[in-house]
Design a protein around this motif. Structure first.
Motif, mmCIF file in Angstrom:
data_model
loop_
_atom_site.group_PDB
_atom_site.id
_atom_site.type_symbol
_atom_site.label_atom_id
_atom_site.label_comp_id
_atom_site.label_asym_id
_atom_site.label_seq_id
_atom_site.Cartn_x
_atom_site.Cartn_y
_atom_site.Cartn_z
ATOM 1 N N ILE A 1 0.836 -1.209 0.000
ATOM 2 C CA ILE A 1 0.000 0.000 0.000
ATOM 3 C C ILE A 1 0.866 1.253 0.000
ATOM 4 C CG2 ILE A 1 -1.729 1.326 1.297
ATOM 5 C CD1 ILE A 1 -2.749 -1.182 -0.257
ATOM 6 N N GLU A 2 1.986 1.243 0.688
ATOM 7 C CA GLU A 2 2.866 2.414 0.694
ATOM 8 C C GLU A 2 3.385 2.699 -0.710
ATOM 9 O OE1 GLU A 2 4.516 5.806 1.616
ATOM 10 O OE2 GLU A 2 3.179 4.671 2.926
ATOM 11 N N VAL A 3 3.763 1.669 -1.444
ATOM 12 C CA VAL A 3 4.208 1.849 -2.829
ATOM 13 C C VAL A 3 3.064 2.411 -3.672
ATOM 14 C CG1 VAL A 3 4.979 0.625 -4.909
ATOM 15 C CG2 VAL A 3 6.013 0.088 -2.693
ATOM 16 N N LEU A 4 1.872 1.888 -3.475
ATOM 17 C CA LEU A 4 0.714 2.368 -4.237
ATOM 18 C C LEU A 4 0.368 3.809 -3.887
ATOM 19 C CD1 LEU A 4 -1.476 -0.850 -4.147
ATOM 20 C CD2 LEU A 4 -0.348 0.149 -6.158
ATOM 21 N N ARG A 5 0.517 4.186 -2.632
ATOM 22 C CA ARG A 5 0.260 5.585 -2.228
ATOM 23 C C ARG A 5 1.252 6.538 -2.898
ATOM 24 N NH1 ARG A 5 -1.202 3.872 3.771
ATOM 25 N NH2 ARG A 5 -3.469 4.109 3.619
ATOM 26 N N GLN A 6 2.485 6.105 -3.037
ATOM 27 C CA GLN A 6 3.480 6.918 -3.729
ATOM 28 C C GLN A 6 3.128 7.049 -5.213
ATOM 29 O OE1 GLN A 6 6.110 8.505 -2.252
ATOM 30 N NE2 GLN A 6 5.276 7.789 -0.305
ATOM 31 N N LYS A 7 2.693 5.960 -5.793
ATOM 32 C CA LYS A 7 2.362 5.941 -7.217
ATOM 33 C C LYS A 7 1.070 6.713 -7.504
ATOM 34 C CE LYS A 7 1.992 2.675 -11.060
ATOM 35 N NZ LYS A 7 2.095 1.258 -11.442
ATOM 36 N N TYR A 8 0.108 6.636 -6.584
ATOM 37 C CA TYR A 8 -1.206 7.268 -6.765
ATOM 38 C C TYR A 8 -1.528 8.158 -5.564
ATOM 39 C CZ TYR A 8 -1.709 3.642 -10.317
ATOM 40 O OH TYR A 8 -1.527 2.823 -11.402
ATOM 41 N N PRO A 9 -0.882 9.325 -5.460
ATOM 42 C CA PRO A 9 -1.071 10.177 -4.279
ATOM 43 C C PRO A 9 -2.485 10.749 -4.146
ATOM 44 C CG PRO A 9 0.255 11.296 -5.934
ATOM 45 C CD PRO A 9 0.076 9.885 -6.407
#
Length: 123
Positions: free
Chosen positions: A86-94
């Motif tokens: 989820i942290e990677v996804l939050r970075q990718k999709y802020p």
């Protein structure tokens, strides 16, 4: 336009039959609220994996994603692996809001349903 999604997050297995109960759950959840997109994503061994699924949802206009781990407990995959993904996804999709529920097996009503099943199964 649908902007919210529930992702049922499961482990995955080599045997495709393993996913059948999760697909039935997906159908049941979706039929109860057609205004929310309900999708099934996996940690490993099956597709779509969670990052691939989110990559598919976001271009469709989904901006709020609730991830429900369909695990019995809050083990390593839910406590360690899922937050990292989820942290990677939050970075990718802020601009996307991600929420993570506790593992489904931690809910008292789920445990009650399982206890009822165990008693019925025992005759």
């Amino acid at each position: 336009m649908i902007t919210r999604a529930i992702v049922l997050f499961a482990h995955g297995a080599r045997d495709p039959r393993w996913a059948e109960p999760f697909k039935r759950l997906q159908y049941r959840v979706q039929s109860r609220d057609p205004a929310i997109r309900v999708a099934l994503g996996f940690l490993e061994l099956m597709s779509p994996r969670l990052p691939e699924l989110v990559d598919d949802l976001v271009p469709q206009g989904i901006s709020h994603i609730s991830i429900v781990p369909v695990f019995l407990g809050q083990g390593g995959h839910v406590m360690r692996d899922l937050p990292e993904i989820i942290e990677v996804l939050r970075q990718k999709y802020p601009d996307v809001e991600f929420r993570i529920a506790t593992a489904v097996g931690e809910d008292e009503s789920v445990l009650d349903a399982m206890a009822d099943y165990c008693l019925r199964a025992a005759g």
